[in-house]
Design a protein around this motif. Sequence first.
Motif, PDB file in Angstrom:
ATOM      1  N   SER A 177      45.516  45.879  38.320  1.00 42.74           N
ATOM      2  CA  SER A 177      45.316  44.474  38.644  1.00 42.74           C
ATOM      3  C   SER A 177      46.602  43.678  38.513  1.00 42.74           C
ATOM      4  CB  SER A 177      44.234  43.865  37.742  1.00 42.74           C
ATOM      5  OG  SER A 177      43.004  44.505  37.941  1.00 42.74           O
ATOM      6  N   VAL A 178      46.762  42.711  39.411  1.00 42.00           N
ATOM      7  CA  VAL A 178      47.904  41.806  39.385  1.00 42.00           C
ATOM      8  C   VAL A 178      47.388  40.373  39.483  1.00 42.00           C
ATOM      9  CG1 VAL A 178      49.518  43.460  40.390  1.00 42.00           C
ATOM     10  CG2 VAL A 178      48.186  41.971  41.900  1.00 42.00           C
ATOM     11  N   LYS A 179      48.202  39.428  39.021  1.00 39.56           N
ATOM     12  CA  LYS A 179      47.844  38.012  39.081  1.00 39.56           C
ATOM     13  C   LYS A 179      49.049  37.192  39.503  1.00 39.56           C
ATOM     14  CE  LYS A 179      43.893  37.110  36.101  1.00 39.56           C
ATOM     15  NZ  LYS A 179      43.406  36.250  34.999  1.00 39.56           N
ATOM     16  N   TYR A 180      48.750  36.052  40.105  1.00 43.17           N
ATOM     17  CA  TYR A 180      49.807  35.163  40.574  1.00 43.17           C
ATOM     18  C   TYR A 180      50.092  34.097  39.524  1.00 43.17           C
ATOM     19  CZ  TYR A 180      52.606  32.364  43.789  1.00 43.17           C
ATOM     20  OH  TYR A 180      53.631  31.683  44.391  1.00 43.17           O
ATOM     21  N   VAL A 181      51.353  33.940  39.210  1.00 41.92           N
ATOM     22  CA  VAL A 181      51.808  32.967  38.218  1.00 41.92           C
ATOM     23  C   VAL A 181      52.353  31.740  38.922  1.00 41.92           C
ATOM     24  CG1 VAL A 181      53.555  32.519  36.440  1.00 41.92           C
ATOM     25  CG2 VAL A 181      52.360  34.709  36.493  1.00 41.92           C
TER      26      VAL A 181
END
Length: 229
Positions: free
Chosen positions: A174-178
């Motif tokens: 999983s990745v997330k946008y900062v």
Amino acid sequence: MTHRSFMLGAVALACACGTALAKSPVTPSSQTLDGLPGLACQAILCLSSSLQPGECAPSLNHYFGIQIFNKYGLDWGATVAARRVFLGMCPAADAPGMPARIDAIAHGAGKCDPQSLNSAFAATAYRYRKTASAGGDAGEITTYDVQPIATVNQNTLPGYCVSYNDHAWTYDLSVKYVGEPLKGGYWVKAKDFNTAQARWQAEHGGQWASGWTYSWNDPRSPLGMNHGN
């Protein structure tokens, strides 16, 4: 997803491989997962997790070494198809749920990690403020203080990444946008999000943000006043 979930996925794939071998019309001595079938099964497991020990190297090197070129450069569609064929050599490739998983891997592996996303969607935004306005024979002239901002302009995952990351056998992809696209946003691994988001807020708030307008266009260019906020 927990490490236990990934291990269950590994067991499920191993069982599927075992079932496929048991049904295979070959001699018992040849019923081992070596050669390309073994590499293909290993690649499916290794590409389903961010945990990739040294044992993954042979299959990953083979997988990412599959590249099809045309006169314009890398042909991504043909490369995906060729990688799909390789993964399909795993005896478990036709097991329930596996065709969709293999398709997701072929389209997403190597393109959905933070480094790849930040590179693929790298962009430049601008923040600016007026410094002076003056009239003259040519009409009003406005000058600006303009500062470019290195950023990543897409803060939602492409569909192929959603399919690749969101699977019962996936572990820790999983990745997330900062942050925000107009203000230096970027992708990180989900486990690093809280720290990265706090750092972004500290670096991009207060005086840094106060009194500026943000735009995808340099205000000094013909498109300049088509700003973002």
